[in-house]
Design a protein around this motif. Sequence first.
Motif, PDB file in Angstrom:
ATOM      1  N   LEU A  68     -19.895 -27.668  37.199  1.00 15.72           N
ATOM      2  CA  LEU A  68     -19.219 -28.136  38.410  1.00 15.72           C
ATOM      3  C   LEU A  68     -17.789 -27.606  38.490  1.00 15.72           C
ATOM      4  O   LEU A  68     -17.317 -27.207  39.561  1.00 15.72           O
ATOM      5  CB  LEU A  68     -19.217 -29.669  38.437  1.00 15.72           C
ATOM      6  N   LEU A  69     -17.119 -27.596  37.340  1.00 11.87           N
ATOM      7  CA  LEU A  69     -15.742 -27.107  37.328  1.00 11.87           C
ATOM      8  C   LEU A  69     -15.692 -25.622  37.657  1.00 11.87           C
ATOM      9  O   LEU A  69     -14.789 -25.157  38.370  1.00 11.87           O
ATOM     10  CB  LEU A  69     -15.109 -27.370  35.954  1.00 11.87           C
ATOM     11  N   GLU A  70     -16.646 -24.870  37.141  1.00  9.58           N
ATOM     12  CA  GLU A  70     -16.678 -23.428  37.421  1.00  9.58           C
ATOM     13  C   GLU A  70     -16.969 -23.173  38.897  1.00  9.58           C
ATOM     14  O   GLU A  70     -16.431 -22.238  39.493  1.00  9.58           O
ATOM     15  CB  GLU A  70     -17.715 -22.751  36.535  1.00  9.58           C
ATOM     16  N   LYS A  71     -17.825 -24.006  39.491  1.00 13.83           N
ATOM     17  CA  LYS A  71     -18.116 -23.838  40.913  1.00 13.83           C
ATOM     18  C   LYS A  71     -16.884 -24.138  41.761  1.00 13.83           C
ATOM     19  O   LYS A  71     -16.645 -23.487  42.776  1.00 13.83           O
ATOM     20  CB  LYS A  71     -19.268 -24.752  41.309  1.00 13.83           C
ATOM     21  N   GLU A  72     -16.107 -25.164  41.338  1.00 16.16           N
ATOM     22  CA  GLU A  72     -14.900 -25.505  42.075  1.00 16.16           C
ATOM     23  C   GLU A  72     -13.860 -24.394  41.992  1.00 16.16           C
ATOM     24  O   GLU A  72     -13.112 -24.150  42.952  1.00 16.16           O
ATOM     25  CB  GLU A  72     -14.312 -26.797  41.526  1.00 16.16           C
ATOM     26  N   ASN A  73     -13.820 -23.716  40.843  1.00  7.63           N
ATOM     27  CA  ASN A  73     -12.828 -22.659  40.653  1.00  7.63           C
ATOM     28  C   ASN A  73     -13.378 -21.269  40.967  1.00  7.63           C
ATOM     29  O   ASN A  73     -12.726 -20.268  40.704  1.00  7.63           O
ATOM     30  CB  ASN A  73     -12.321 -22.671  39.201  1.00  7.63           C
ATOM     31  N   THR A 139     -17.881 -19.417  23.085  1.00  5.85           N
ATOM     32  CA  THR A 139     -17.777 -20.866  23.228  1.00  5.85           C
ATOM     33  C   THR A 139     -18.178 -21.290  24.645  1.00  5.85           C
ATOM     34  O   THR A 139     -17.835 -20.634  25.626  1.00  5.85           O
ATOM     35  CB  THR A 139     -16.337 -21.317  22.928  1.00  5.85           C
ATOM     36  N   ASN A 140     -18.943 -22.390  24.718  1.00  6.95           N
ATOM     37  CA  ASN A 140     -19.429 -22.937  25.989  1.00  6.95           C
ATOM     38  C   ASN A 140     -20.454 -22.034  26.675  1.00  6.95           C
ATOM     39  O   ASN A 140     -20.680 -22.156  27.885  1.00  6.95           O
ATOM     40  CB  ASN A 140     -18.267 -23.214  26.957  1.00  6.95           C
TER      41      ASN A 140
END
Length: 217
Positions: A68-73, A139-140
């Motif tokens: 979700l954070l990657e989609k927002e950014n 990582t991730n």
Amino acid sequence: MDQIWDEDKFFRPSYVTSAELPQRTGPVSVEDIKADLSDEFSLVSSSSDTSQSKGHIEVCLRVRPFTLLEKENESQVPPKNSLNRLSEKTAGQQIQKFTFSQVFGPETTQEEFFEGTMKQPVQDFLEGYNRLIFTYGVTNAGKTYTFLGTEDDIGVLPRTMDMLFKSIQGRLYPGMDLKPHRCRDDVKLTKDQVREETAIKNSLLRLTKEVEERFFL
């Protein structure tokens, strides 16, 4: 008969004492020791291959979905044509191409990934062949999720263990009176020892549950 030691005849220069070495008079020919080993290695490769394996190593790429954070950014990510600002030579040095045995997209489920990557190596292992599987990534990247998964959607390791134990059903030792000893041995426990081991195990499990409830709830 006394032996006569000829120092000049048996003298060998020492690299430790930095003695003067004999000067090389010309180029050294190594044609007599040169060998083309490519044919020999190809023979080794073909002989060590099995019907289950078509190569030395298979590399599978799994692309995880965006968080979700990657989609927002996502809007903040530099556009693909930003490479046009660099010279053609510099851009060519930064772009690398890779070839993979299989590629699994973001929509791939845990079951589909296991079926496409792990099922055959596990079957090979059950038939007596050695197999090594490992995950690699930054990582991730999703390594833990792929390998272990979650309680509701297990990864390749639990699925592998499930497949292994299901394959030996009916051939398991039913008793609980054997305990590993050192590396390659075991000891047979008495009934009292079995009860003692069971009590220790239950105590450890309760302690583990208490720690999980304290730190993760």
